[in-house]
Design a protein around this motif. Structure first.
Motif, PDB file in Angstrom:
ATOM      1  N   TYR A 196      -1.536 -21.658 -47.939  1.00  0.00           N
ATOM      2  CA  TYR A 196      -2.733 -21.589 -47.100  1.00  0.00           C
ATOM      3  C   TYR A 196      -3.068 -22.985 -46.563  1.00  0.00           C
ATOM      4  O   TYR A 196      -3.003 -23.980 -47.258  1.00  0.00           O
ATOM      5  N   ASN A 198      -6.147 -23.586 -45.013  1.00  0.00           N
ATOM      6  CA  ASN A 198      -7.560 -23.795 -45.316  1.00  0.00           C
ATOM      7  C   ASN A 198      -8.067 -22.634 -46.155  1.00  0.00           C
ATOM      8  O   ASN A 198      -7.701 -21.469 -45.914  1.00  0.00           O
ATOM      9  N   ARG A 199      -8.918 -22.965 -47.133  1.00  0.00           N
ATOM     10  CA  ARG A 199      -9.601 -21.939 -47.914  1.00  0.00           C
ATOM     11  C   ARG A 199     -11.033 -22.398 -48.146  1.00  0.00           C
ATOM     12  O   ARG A 199     -11.282 -23.407 -48.815  1.00  0.00           O
ATOM     13  N   SER A 201     -14.874 -21.545 -49.572  1.00  0.00           N
ATOM     14  CA  SER A 201     -15.554 -20.714 -50.572  1.00  0.00           C
ATOM     15  C   SER A 201     -17.045 -21.038 -50.572  1.00  0.00           C
ATOM     16  O   SER A 201     -17.436 -22.213 -50.536  1.00  0.00           O
ATOM     17  N   ARG A 227     -15.022 -15.869 -49.712  1.00  0.00           N
ATOM     18  CA  ARG A 227     -13.908 -16.770 -49.444  1.00  0.00           C
ATOM     19  C   ARG A 227     -13.242 -16.407 -48.112  1.00  0.00           C
ATOM     20  O   ARG A 227     -12.932 -15.239 -47.844  1.00  0.00           O
ATOM     21  N   GLN A 228     -13.041 -17.448 -47.298  1.00  0.00           N
ATOM     22  CA  GLN A 228     -12.322 -17.317 -46.040  1.00  0.00           C
ATOM     23  C   GLN A 228     -11.011 -18.088 -46.169  1.00  0.00           C
ATOM     24  O   GLN A 228     -11.016 -19.287 -46.439  1.00  0.00           O
ATOM     25  N   ILE A 229      -9.864 -17.401 -45.958  1.00  0.00           N
ATOM     26  CA  ILE A 229      -8.561 -18.004 -46.210  1.00  0.00           C
ATOM     27  C   ILE A 229      -7.725 -17.960 -44.929  1.00  0.00           C
ATOM     28  O   ILE A 229      -7.540 -16.890 -44.327  1.00  0.00           O
ATOM     29  N   TYR A 231      -4.088 -18.430 -43.978  1.00  0.00           N
ATOM     30  CA  TYR A 231      -2.747 -18.547 -44.539  1.00  0.00           C
ATOM     31  C   TYR A 231      -1.803 -19.232 -43.554  1.00  0.00           C
ATOM     32  O   TYR A 231      -2.012 -19.234 -42.341  1.00  0.00           O
ATOM     33  N   SER A 236      -5.244 -14.470 -41.410  1.00  0.00           N
ATOM     34  CA  SER A 236      -6.431 -14.921 -42.143  1.00  0.00           C
ATOM     35  C   SER A 236      -7.202 -13.716 -42.669  1.00  0.00           C
ATOM     36  O   SER A 236      -7.159 -12.630 -42.084  1.00  0.00           O
TER      37      SER A 236
END
Length: 320
Positions: A196, A198-199, A201, A227-229, A231, A236
């Motif tokens: 990923y 960016n992650r 939280s 949580r926004q991930i 990948y 995403s």
């Protein structure tokens, strides 16, 4: 032969005995005498023990003195009470001074923290290079506590990047009553090697300080998290989960301290479990050696990545 009768005189009467004594004084004269006192050597022993910063040591000496000098128990107890009153007043004055200093300070003041830095370099059969760094800032107010943490880990093996991980987090806490507090937490992570870019939280909830003294601290937290991930290869996604965390510290002595932090994001799609165990050894008042082990496990990691990552570090920590 006639005997003449000789008449004996009557016995001589003895006069009565007479004593000449001074006049009697009423009431009977009372000569005051000083009350027995605690022996000087015992008093000096108790006084010297009460100069210690540790009240337990002074109380132990007092207990021993009352055992060997039971006749002076009241006097010894009075000395102990005076010592406790003095300590209580000093603690009260210190707390009031600290509160005034906090209320008068600006937001950019009263921050404490530590900087951690470590690294390695291997050449020969293997060509490895890696660095690790961390920063922690903390501001303790009357009700509010603000904590900022940042970590970075970078490693190259034979010219290829094998670790490239960064984390930044900010967490405020507000104390409610008797160790309970509410908290908020924002966190950003970047780890392309784990899949990923960016992650993000965001979480908040309720916490409890279970242990809080000079030797040991323990607090737990729990609350919902979003949580926004983003990948590297996969689309995403946004995940809802429950965050639980633990923060533990144990100061074994003036030199050695053990720390343990753990967190768990439990959701329907993926669970993330993280622990960081560390042992610190003080070299000077501000400089410490630190050995730590980080474990991170994802139940449903990004495509092409492993579920578990571990990192062992040896670093120097400078506190300020």
């Amino acid at each position: 032969m006639d005997w003449d009768v000789i008449a004996m005189p009557d016995p001589i009467e003895q006069p009565p005995i007479r004593l000449d004594l001074p006049d009697f004084v009423e009431p009977v004269p009372f000569v005051p005498a000083e009350q027995p006192k605690l022996p000087r050597n015992v008093r000096d022993m108790i006084t010297e023990a009460m100069k210690s910063d540790k009240v337990e040591e002074a109380d132990a000496v007092v207990k021993f003195a009352m055992k060997v000098q039971p006749w002076f128990k009241d006097e010894i107890k009075a000395m102990q009470k005076a010592d406790h009153d003095r300590r209580d007043q000093e603690a009260k004055d210190k707390a009031e001074a600290k509160e005034r200093r906090i209320r008068q300070a600006g937001f950019l003041q009263l921050w404490t923290g530590q900087v951690e830095l470590g690294g390695f370099r291997n050449t020969g059969n293997t060509d490895n290079f890696g660095v690790t760094g961390a920063l922690k800032l903390d501001r303790q107010g009357i009700k509010w506590q603000h904590t900022i943490t940042a970590t970075a880990n970078y490693q190259e093996t034979s010219g290829a990047v094998t670790t490239n991980k960064y984390l930044f987090a900010y967490q405020p806490r507000f104390t409610l009553h008797e160790g309970y507090f509410v908290y908020g937490r924002t966190q950003y992570e970047r780890d392309p090697i784990s899949g990923y870019d960016n992650r993000y939280s965001l979480s908040g909830g309720l916490g409890r300080r279970l242990i809080s003294n000079k030797a040991m601290t323990l607090s737990v937290e729990a609350g919902p998290a979003l949580r926004q991930i983003d990948y590297v290869d996969d689309p995403s996604e946004t995940q809802w989960s429950i965050l639980t965390s633990l923060d533990f510290g144990w100061k074994l002595n003036d030199t050695v301290k053990i720390t343990q932090t753990a967190s768990a994001y439990v959701g329907s799609d993926n669970n993330t479990f993280t622990t960081l165990t560390g042992i610190e050894s003080a070299m000077t008042k501000r400089l410490k050696l630190r050995l730590s082990y980080n474990f991170e496990h994802e139940t449903s990691p990004a495509s092409g990545t492993l579920k578990t990552d571990t990192t062992s570090t040896f670093s120097l920590v400078y506190g300020f």
